[in-house]
Design a protein around this motif. Structure first.
Motif, PDB file in Angstrom:
ATOM      1  N   VAL A 115      -2.715  -0.515 -14.887  1.00 11.15           N
ATOM      2  CA  VAL A 115      -2.649  -1.748 -14.101  1.00 11.15           C
ATOM      3  C   VAL A 115      -1.302  -1.837 -13.397  1.00 11.15           C
ATOM      4  O   VAL A 115      -1.221  -2.166 -12.210  1.00 11.15           O
ATOM      5  CB  VAL A 115      -2.881  -2.994 -14.991  1.00 11.15           C
ATOM      6  N   ASP A 116      -0.224  -1.516 -14.125  1.00 12.31           N
ATOM      7  CA  ASP A 116       1.109  -1.552 -13.530  1.00 12.31           C
ATOM      8  C   ASP A 116       1.227  -0.585 -12.361  1.00 12.31           C
ATOM      9  O   ASP A 116       1.782  -0.923 -11.309  1.00 12.31           O
ATOM     10  CB  ASP A 116       2.176  -1.214 -14.574  1.00 12.31           C
ATOM     11  N   GLU A 117       0.699   0.620 -12.521  1.00 12.88           N
ATOM     12  CA  GLU A 117       0.757   1.617 -11.448  1.00 12.88           C
ATOM     13  C   GLU A 117      -0.071   1.179 -10.243  1.00 12.88           C
ATOM     14  O   GLU A 117       0.354   1.316  -9.101  1.00 12.88           O
ATOM     15  CB  GLU A 117       0.276   2.978 -11.963  1.00 12.88           C
ATOM     16  N   ALA A 118      -1.262   0.637 -10.500  1.00 13.02           N
ATOM     17  CA  ALA A 118      -2.102   0.142  -9.406  1.00 13.02           C
ATOM     18  C   ALA A 118      -1.424  -1.018  -8.686  1.00 13.02           C
ATOM     19  O   ALA A 118      -1.488  -1.130  -7.457  1.00 13.02           O
ATOM     20  CB  ALA A 118      -3.469  -0.287  -9.940  1.00 13.02           C
ATOM     21  N   GLU A 119      -0.755  -1.875  -9.437  1.00 12.04           N
ATOM     22  CA  GLU A 119      -0.039  -3.002  -8.836  1.00 12.04           C
ATOM     23  C   GLU A 119       1.092  -2.510  -7.945  1.00 12.04           C
ATOM     24  O   GLU A 119       1.301  -3.023  -6.838  1.00 12.04           O
ATOM     25  CB  GLU A 119       0.505  -3.916  -9.926  1.00 12.04           C
ATOM     26  N   ARG A 120       1.839  -1.497  -8.393  1.00  9.53           N
ATOM     27  CA  ARG A 120       2.914  -0.934  -7.565  1.00  9.53           C
ATOM     28  C   ARG A 120       2.351  -0.334  -6.281  1.00  9.53           C
ATOM     29  O   ARG A 120       2.903  -0.520  -5.189  1.00  9.53           O
ATOM     30  CB  ARG A 120       3.691   0.117  -8.347  1.00  9.53           C
ATOM     31  N   ALA A 121       1.236   0.396  -6.402  1.00  6.63           N
ATOM     32  CA  ALA A 121       0.618   1.006  -5.221  1.00  6.63           C
ATOM     33  C   ALA A 121       0.134  -0.065  -4.248  1.00  6.63           C
ATOM     34  O   ALA A 121       0.303   0.064  -3.026  1.00  6.63           O
ATOM     35  CB  ALA A 121      -0.542   1.912  -5.637  1.00  6.63           C
ATOM     36  N   MET A 122      -0.446  -1.130  -4.774  1.00  4.81           N
ATOM     37  CA  MET A 122      -0.931  -2.221  -3.922  1.00  4.81           C
ATOM     38  C   MET A 122       0.240  -2.925  -3.236  1.00  4.81           C
ATOM     39  O   MET A 122       0.172  -3.248  -2.047  1.00  4.81           O
ATOM     40  CB  MET A 122      -1.741  -3.214  -4.758  1.00  4.81           C
ATOM     41  N   THR A 123       1.323  -3.143  -3.962  1.00  4.42           N
ATOM     42  CA  THR A 123       2.510  -3.766  -3.375  1.00  4.42           C
ATOM     43  C   THR A 123       3.061  -2.909  -2.246  1.00  4.42           C
ATOM     44  O   THR A 123       3.410  -3.424  -1.180  1.00  4.42           O
ATOM     45  CB  THR A 123       3.586  -3.988  -4.458  1.00  4.42           C
ATOM     46  N   ASP A 124       3.136  -1.597  -2.450  1.00  2.73           N
ATOM     47  CA  ASP A 124       3.605  -0.690  -1.401  1.00  2.73           C
ATOM     48  C   ASP A 124       2.709  -0.763  -0.174  1.00  2.73           C
ATOM     49  O   ASP A 124       3.184  -0.840   0.960  1.00  2.73           O
ATOM     50  CB  ASP A 124       3.653   0.751  -1.912  1.00  2.73           C
ATOM     51  N   ALA A 125       1.402  -0.733  -0.388  1.00  2.00           N
ATOM     52  CA  ALA A 125       0.457  -0.772   0.723  1.00  2.00           C
ATOM     53  C   ALA A 125       0.562  -2.083   1.501  1.00  2.00           C
ATOM     54  O   ALA A 125       0.558  -2.092   2.736  1.00  2.00           O
ATOM     55  CB  ALA A 125      -0.969  -0.573   0.214  1.00  2.00           C
ATOM     56  N   LEU A 126       0.673  -3.196   0.787  1.00  2.00           N
ATOM     57  CA  LEU A 126       0.789  -4.485   1.456  1.00  2.00           C
ATOM     58  C   LEU A 126       2.114  -4.607   2.213  1.00  2.00           C
ATOM     59  O   LEU A 126       2.172  -5.227   3.283  1.00  2.00           O
ATOM     60  CB  LEU A 126       0.632  -5.623   0.454  1.00  2.00           C
ATOM     61  N   SER A 127       3.166  -3.983   1.682  1.00  2.00           N
ATOM     62  CA  SER A 127       4.452  -3.986   2.384  1.00  2.00           C
ATOM     63  C   SER A 127       4.356  -3.214   3.696  1.00  2.00           C
ATOM     64  O   SER A 127       4.933  -3.619   4.702  1.00  2.00           O
ATOM     65  CB  SER A 127       5.541  -3.370   1.498  1.00  2.00           C
ATOM     66  N   VAL A 128       3.628  -2.101   3.688  1.00  2.00           N
ATOM     67  CA  VAL A 128       3.427  -1.327   4.913  1.00  2.00           C
ATOM     68  C   VAL A 128       2.698  -2.165   5.957  1.00  2.00           C
ATOM     69  O   VAL A 128       3.098  -2.232   7.116  1.00  2.00           O
ATOM     70  CB  VAL A 128       2.648  -0.022   4.625  1.00  2.00           C
ATOM     71  N   VAL A 129       1.624  -2.819   5.541  1.00  2.00           N
ATOM     72  CA  VAL A 129       0.862  -3.665   6.469  1.00  2.00           C
ATOM     73  C   VAL A 129       1.744  -4.780   7.021  1.00  2.00           C
ATOM     74  O   VAL A 129       1.748  -5.065   8.216  1.00  2.00           O
ATOM     75  CB  VAL A 129      -0.396  -4.238   5.782  1.00  2.00           C
ATOM     76  N   SER A 130       2.524  -5.402   6.145  1.00  2.00           N
ATOM     77  CA  SER A 130       3.423  -6.477   6.559  1.00  2.00           C
ATOM     78  C   SER A 130       4.444  -5.985   7.584  1.00  2.00           C
ATOM     79  O   SER A 130       4.698  -6.642   8.600  1.00  2.00           O
ATOM     80  CB  SER A 130       4.141  -7.045   5.331  1.00  2.00           C
ATOM     81  N   ASP A 131       5.034  -4.804   7.333  1.00  2.00           N
ATOM     82  CA  ASP A 131       6.020  -4.247   8.268  1.00  2.00           C
ATOM     83  C   ASP A 131       5.398  -3.926   9.620  1.00  2.00           C
ATOM     84  O   ASP A 131       6.006  -4.154  10.664  1.00  2.00           O
ATOM     85  CB  ASP A 131       6.657  -2.987   7.681  1.00  2.00           C
TER      86      ASP A 131
END
Length: 98
Positions: free
Chosen positions: A46-62
Motif C-alpha cells: 500500500v505504501d509503495e502504491a501510494e508513493r507511485a500514485m503521488t508521483d503520478a499525480l505530481s506529474v499531472v499537476s506539473d
C-alpha cells in the motif's frame, strides 16, 4: 453546507469488493473531485502504491501548471552528452572529446 455545495450523482450504490463493502458514486454531473482507493495485501505494498500514485499525480499537476513536459529514463542526460560531444569537436585544444 448548502444544497448547491453538494452536486448531483446519477448512481450511488454499495458494492462488495473482496471482503469489504464500499460506496460507489458514479455518473456525477460536473464533478470537481475524485477519490482513488488503494488496496493491497500488505501495508508495504500500500505504501509503495501510494508513493507511485503521488508521483503520478505530481506529474499531472506539473503538466497542467507549467504546460511543459520532458521525457525520462535519462533521455535528457543523453541528449546533453550528445550535444557536448558535438560541440567539443569545434573547440580547439589537445583534449578533444571524441
Amino acid at each position: 453546507m448548502k444544497a448547491q455545495d453538494l452536486g448531483k450523482a446519477g448512481l450511488v450504490e454499495e458494492r462488495k469488493v473482496g471482503d469489504d463493502k464500499m460506496v460507489f458514486v458514479e455518473k456525477c454531473k460536473h464533478p470537481r473531485s475524485v477519490a482513488i482507493l488503494i488496496r493491497a495485501g500488505l501495508e508495504r505494498m500500500v505504501d509503495e502504491a501510494e508513493r507511485a500514485m503521488t508521483d503520478a499525480l505530481s506529474v499531472v499537476s506539473d503538466i497542467i501548471e507549467y504546460n511543459k513536459i520532458v521525457t525520462g529514463g535519462g533521455s535528457i542526460e543523453s541528449e546533453i552528452a550528445k550535444q557536448l560531444r558535438d560541440y567539443s569537436t569545434k573547440v580547439g585544444g589537445e583534449n578533444n572529446w571524441r
